[in-house]
Design a protein around this motif. Structure first.
Motif, PDB file in Angstrom:
ATOM      1  N   GLY A  86       0.839  -1.196   0.000  1.00 45.61           N
ATOM      2  CA  GLY A  86       0.000   0.000   0.000  1.00 45.61           C
ATOM      3  C   GLY A  86       0.867   1.235   0.000  1.00 45.61           C
ATOM      4  N   GLN A  87       0.663   2.092  -0.968  1.00 44.69           N
ATOM      5  CA  GLN A  87       1.440   3.335  -1.000  1.00 44.69           C
ATOM      6  C   GLN A  87       0.741   4.378  -0.142  1.00 44.69           C
ATOM      7  OE1 GLN A  87       1.920   5.270  -4.797  1.00 44.69           O
ATOM      8  NE2 GLN A  87       2.970   7.009  -3.839  1.00 44.69           N
ATOM      9  N   PHE A  88       1.508   5.062   0.689  1.00 44.97           N
ATOM     10  CA  PHE A  88       0.867   6.065   1.543  1.00 44.97           C
ATOM     11  C   PHE A  88       1.583   7.406   1.534  1.00 44.97           C
ATOM     12  CE2 PHE A  88       3.837   5.776   5.086  1.00 44.97           C
ATOM     13  CZ  PHE A  88       4.354   4.489   4.957  1.00 44.97           C
ATOM     14  N   GLY A  89       2.517   7.614   0.603  1.00 42.91           N
ATOM     15  CA  GLY A  89       3.145   8.920   0.513  1.00 42.91           C
ATOM     16  C   GLY A  89       4.020   9.023  -0.705  1.00 42.91           C
ATOM     17  N   GLU A  90       4.265  10.260  -1.129  1.00 46.89           N
ATOM     18  CA  GLU A  90       5.134  10.512  -2.273  1.00 46.89           C
ATOM     19  C   GLU A  90       6.074  11.651  -1.914  1.00 46.89           C
ATOM     20  OE1 GLU A  90       4.003  12.100  -6.511  1.00 46.89           O
ATOM     21  OE2 GLU A  90       3.708   9.925  -6.448  1.00 46.89           O
ATOM     22  N   ALA A  91       7.351  11.482  -2.275  1.00 46.28           N
ATOM     23  CA  ALA A  91       8.379  12.452  -1.858  1.00 46.28           C
ATOM     24  C   ALA A  91       8.310  12.634  -0.347  1.00 46.28           C
ATOM     25  CB  ALA A  91       8.201  13.778  -2.585  1.00 46.28           C
ATOM     26  N   ASP A  92       8.183  11.545   0.338  1.00 48.28           N
ATOM     27  CA  ASP A  92       7.897  11.548   1.767  1.00 48.28           C
ATOM     28  C   ASP A  92       8.902  10.652   2.476  1.00 48.28           C
ATOM     29  OD1 ASP A  92       6.562  12.010   4.142  1.00 48.28           O
ATOM     30  OD2 ASP A  92       5.037  10.489   3.788  1.00 48.28           O
ATOM     31  N   GLU A  93       8.860  10.666   3.781  1.00 52.35           N
ATOM     32  CA  GLU A  93       9.668   9.751   4.580  1.00 52.35           C
ATOM     33  C   GLU A  93       8.780   9.091   5.626  1.00 52.35           C
ATOM     34  OE1 GLU A  93      13.513  11.120   5.997  1.00 52.35           O
ATOM     35  OE2 GLU A  93      13.297  12.882   4.734  1.00 52.35           O
ATOM     36  N   THR A  94       9.233   7.969   6.112  1.00 58.18           N
ATOM     37  CA  THR A  94       8.497   7.273   7.162  1.00 58.18           C
ATOM     38  C   THR A  94       9.498   6.527   8.026  1.00 58.18           C
ATOM     39  OG1 THR A  94       6.789   5.610   7.649  1.00 58.18           O
ATOM     40  CG2 THR A  94       8.100   5.270   5.668  1.00 58.18           C
ATOM     41  N   GLU A  95       9.289   6.528   9.312  1.00 58.90           N
ATOM     42  CA  GLU A  95      10.201   5.780  10.176  1.00 58.90           C
ATOM     43  C   GLU A  95       9.480   5.135  11.357  1.00 58.90           C
ATOM     44  OE1 GLU A  95      13.116   8.568  11.481  1.00 58.90           O
ATOM     45  OE2 GLU A  95      11.925   9.234  13.196  1.00 58.90           O
ATOM     46  N   ALA A  96       8.191   5.384  11.494  1.00 60.00           N
ATOM     47  CA  ALA A  96       7.424   4.775  12.584  1.00 60.00           C
ATOM     48  C   ALA A  96       6.791   3.491  12.064  1.00 60.00           C
ATOM     49  CB  ALA A  96       6.358   5.735  13.085  1.00 60.00           C
ATOM     50  N   GLY A  97       7.084   2.393  12.721  1.00 58.65           N
ATOM     51  CA  GLY A  97       6.574   1.108  12.267  1.00 58.65           C
ATOM     52  C   GLY A  97       5.059   1.046  12.296  1.00 58.65           C
ATOM     53  N   PRO A  98       4.469   0.286  11.380  1.00 57.93           N
ATOM     54  CA  PRO A  98       3.007   0.141  11.392  1.00 57.93           C
ATOM     55  C   PRO A  98       2.540  -0.624  12.615  1.00 57.93           C
ATOM     56  CG  PRO A  98       3.994  -1.371   9.803  1.00 57.93           C
ATOM     57  CD  PRO A  98       5.107  -0.508  10.326  1.00 57.93           C
ATOM     58  N   VAL A 107      -0.378   3.338   9.672  1.00 59.51           N
ATOM     59  CA  VAL A 107       0.987   3.730   9.384  1.00 59.51           C
ATOM     60  C   VAL A 107       1.025   5.236   9.159  1.00 59.51           C
ATOM     61  CG1 VAL A 107       0.790   3.310   6.885  1.00 59.51           C
ATOM     62  CG2 VAL A 107       3.030   3.109   8.015  1.00 59.51           C
ATOM     63  N   THR A 108       2.144   5.848   9.528  1.00 57.63           N
ATOM     64  CA  THR A 108       2.246   7.310   9.483  1.00 57.63           C
ATOM     65  C   THR A 108       3.457   7.733   8.664  1.00 57.63           C
ATOM     66  OG1 THR A 108       3.540   7.287  11.527  1.00 57.63           O
ATOM     67  CG2 THR A 108       1.160   7.607  11.733  1.00 57.63           C
TER      68      THR A 108
END
Lengths: 198, 31
Positions: A86-98, A107-108
């Protein structure tokens, strides 16, 4: 030479106002015991359901293990395959686990979005989120915590948001409650609009 | 790890200079 013992000296007055240390400790101990006798026992969080991982580390003690999971062994883990994405962002970052609770995956991202997917997927290789929420244009770098039917998430603006864990019946949900917990922290150039946007 | 699935998030660089990276959720399971 006779001293006038009936006339209190400044030291006597200090002793009356400030009893010896052992007396103070004794009074404190009694107060603590009385307080403990009448205190409400601390609430004990219910253990997560076997199929859930509802917060960072799974429980409030963060053991980072799930004893209910027995499907994976050293012999079969190499056979893991992607069931869906599942895509949830573009040109984005994520580091908090689902986190997983009640059949949903939360997911954030650093773009300030909370995205919630059906844990069972959607029957296709790529799934859209079932619902999302934009958290005040701030960065989210911590995992969601789900308890009692409420999904809690904090952001870099020092705020805590709460959502109905099941969503709101619409693709984009608004928080049901929020609290300013600490100072607004600028992060990677992002600035919160709080409180101007409220 | 929950419900017989492994779930993780990722920042995926598309490799193309004009295509931004994507953040993706991956759900893995045994066949």
């Amino acid at each position: 030479l006779q001293t006038n013992s009936d006339t209190p000296t400044p030291r006597d007055r200090d002793r009356r106002l400030c009893p010896p240390w052992f007396a103070r400790v004794g009074v404190l101990a009694v107060l603590l015991l009385v307080g403990a006798a009448f205190a409400t026992p601390p609430a004990v969080a219910a253990a997560p359901a076997a199929g859930d991982w509802p917060q960072f580390g799974r429980t409030a003690q963060h053991p980072n293990t799930n004893p209910a999971e027995t499907a994976f062994t050293p012999g079969n883990v190499a056979g893991l395959a992607v069931a869906w994405t599942g895509q949830f962002g573009e040109a984005d970052e994520t580091e908090a686990g689902p986190v997983v609770a009640g059949g949903s995956v939360y997911v954030t991202g650093f773009d300030g979005n909370l995205s919630v997917f059906d844990a069972a997927g959607c029957g296709k290789p790529v799934c859209p989120p079932r619902w999302t929420a934009q958290l005040d244009n701030a960065v989210i770098d911590s995992s969601v915590a789900v308890a009692g039917g409420v999904a809690y998430v904090g952001d870099s603006g020092g705020r805590l948001y709460a959502f109905p864990a099941a969503g709101c019946g619409r693709p984009i949900c608004q928080p049901r409650g929020l609290t300013q917990l600490g100072p607004d922290q600028s992060y990677q150039g992002r600035r919160s609009r709080w409180p101007a946007a409220r | 790890v929950a419900g017989g699935k492994v779930m993780l998030n990722s920042i995926d660089n598309t490799g193309a200079p004009d295509v931004p990276a994507q953040t993706n959720l991956y759900v893995l399971a045994l066949p």
